[in-house]
Write an enzyme that holds these catalytic residues in place. Sequence first.
Site, PDB file in Angstrom:
ATOM      1  N   HIS A  47       0.768  -1.328  -0.033  1.00 24.76           N
ATOM      2  CA  HIS A  47       0.031  -0.016  -0.093  1.00 24.76           C
ATOM      3  C   HIS A  47       0.661   1.232  -0.056  1.00 24.76           C
ATOM      4  O   HIS A  47       0.684   2.223  -0.616  1.00 24.76           O
ATOM      5  CB  HIS A  47      -0.926  -0.214   1.255  1.00 24.76           C
ATOM      6  CG  HIS A  47      -1.646   1.308   1.524  1.00 24.76           C
ATOM      7  ND1 HIS A  47      -1.305   2.175   2.453  1.00 24.76           N
ATOM      8  CD2 HIS A  47      -2.933   1.760   0.705  1.00 24.76           C
ATOM      9  CE1 HIS A  47      -2.080   3.078   2.379  1.00 24.76           C
ATOM     10  NE2 HIS A  47      -2.905   3.014   1.612  1.00 24.76           N
ATOM     11  N   GLU A  50       2.081   1.933  -3.482  1.00 21.04           N
ATOM     12  CA  GLU A  50       1.211   2.706  -4.192  1.00 21.04           C
ATOM     13  C   GLU A  50       1.113   4.418  -4.056  1.00 21.04           C
ATOM     14  O   GLU A  50       1.296   4.931  -4.848  1.00 21.04           O
ATOM     15  CB  GLU A  50      -0.257   2.072  -3.887  1.00 21.04           C
ATOM     16  CG  GLU A  50      -1.333   2.761  -4.621  1.00 21.04           C
ATOM     17  CD  GLU A  50      -2.382   2.816  -3.631  1.00 21.04           C
ATOM     18  OE1 GLU A  50      -2.932   4.060  -3.443  1.00 21.04           O
ATOM     19  OE2 GLU A  50      -2.835   1.748  -3.092  1.00 21.04           O
ATOM     20  N   HIS A  51       1.368   4.460  -2.680  1.00 21.39           N
ATOM     21  CA  HIS A  51       1.312   5.881  -2.397  1.00 21.39           C
ATOM     22  C   HIS A  51       2.675   6.615  -2.898  1.00 21.39           C
ATOM     23  O   HIS A  51       2.428   7.751  -3.667  1.00 21.39           O
ATOM     24  CB  HIS A  51       1.242   6.207  -0.960  1.00 21.39           C
ATOM     25  CG  HIS A  51       0.089   6.378  -0.229  1.00 21.39           C
ATOM     26  ND1 HIS A  51      -0.394   7.306   0.544  1.00 21.39           N
ATOM     27  CD2 HIS A  51      -0.851   5.194  -0.195  1.00 21.39           C
ATOM     28  CE1 HIS A  51      -1.708   6.970   0.925  1.00 21.39           C
ATOM     29  NE2 HIS A  51      -1.821   5.787   0.521  1.00 21.39           N
ATOM     30  N   GLU A 127      -3.799   7.708   8.150  1.00 22.55           N
ATOM     31  CA  GLU A 127      -4.950   6.866   7.486  1.00 22.55           C
ATOM     32  C   GLU A 127      -5.377   5.654   8.345  1.00 22.55           C
ATOM     33  O   GLU A 127      -6.309   5.289   8.588  1.00 22.55           O
ATOM     34  CB  GLU A 127      -4.362   6.362   6.244  1.00 22.55           C
ATOM     35  CG  GLU A 127      -5.371   5.796   5.420  1.00 22.55           C
ATOM     36  CD  GLU A 127      -4.986   5.247   4.034  1.00 22.55           C
ATOM     37  OE1 GLU A 127      -5.432   4.511   3.232  1.00 22.55           O
ATOM     38  OE2 GLU A 127      -3.781   5.573   3.751  1.00 22.55           O
TER      39      GLU A 127
END
Length: 424
Positions: A47, A50-51, A127
């Site tokens: 993840h 991806e950022h 997040e």
Amino acid sequence: MSPRLTVLPSGVAVITDAMPELGTAAVGVTFGAGARSETEKEHGLAHFLEHMAFKGTARRSARQIAEEIEQVGGDLNAATGVEQTGYSARVLAADVGLALDMLADIVIEPSFDPTEIKREQNVVVQEIGGVEDTPDDLVFDWLQETAFPNQTLGRSILGTPKSVRGLDRDLLSGFRDRCYRAKDTVVTAAGAVDHEAVVAEAEKRFAGLPAGEAPKPALAAYVGGDRRAKRDYEQLHVTIAFEGRAFDAEDVYAAQVFANLAGGGMSSRLFQEVREERGLAYSVNAFHWSYADSGLFGAYAALGPEDAADILPVMIDVLLQAAETADEREVERAKAQMKAGLLMSLEQPASRADHHARHQLAFGRPLDVAETVQKIEAVTVAAVRESGRALMTSAPTLAAVGPIRRLTPPERLAERLGRRASAA
């Protein structure tokens, strides 16, 4: 829908689905690697990568990435899953080449600037904190972790604050080089697209991907268990689940129909019994998630603490009764909902592109929508009942967060499942 497939010499699969009536296109690149591909010290890295893809490359700064795509009215997005990671763009027909260039740039040549890594770590930690404050998300993280403990399939996609803080440039580069491999890559384009033009661009733009395939993750081991915690929320969020079916299982469509019949809409058994007849919960539904070698089937409810003692016995009774008495009318209704949902979603080019990428990675080819509809239509009442009974033979997994004091204790939960299952 008639998708076209070309496999490049490198192994990259290119799929297009022309929708001539449109003036826009959805373009994507999907890798057959996600959170499940991480090592222990990489928790949350898929993840986080991806950022970081949007935080600058060898040719573009983070600002240039944003400005260049928005200059032509387009947008970029990405999503990390358990087993796949996708990067996508939506653009006008004339800008498909630009979209492919940008997508290739961010996944092949990200700069991984240490300053940007530090900044984005703070963003992702926030997040993670957001999930902790969102019980209807948190309870499903707990469910996954309890069903598949001590394995990557059971870990949260976001990672933990500690694991995310420990990620660095070397780990990011190592994961990308190990997992973003040509033979596990699918380039998709749907909408106003030309197949040959997309193939030519993809062959040129994605030539920098490492050859071969990514390592396969360890086999899933469903265990089940019980995790509940008192939190100061207004509502109790509870979900009970059992081992589901892998996406290539023989009865996977029957399992999906059973889940839809049990809790897929306002006419479903759970909605009618739990909400309409008894008023126990505002939100209640059932789900079935498939992975490469396992799955999860279950039901979720959000309710006030005064009804906590009744919710699980009622949900269990409804599921077990549905497995024994599902009839032709409700099976056909559940199938119609599934077909309509599929066809409606595929009216959008982005959904088509994602649909083809997932099927290519799962089955080695894009499935024509008519083939999927045919498989749904072939499901019989007998198959739905058999699948429902089989789904609930595994050990249960329970996750609950909120005012849990009156919730059925684990021993009584197992007792009720055992008694009802044997009586059936």
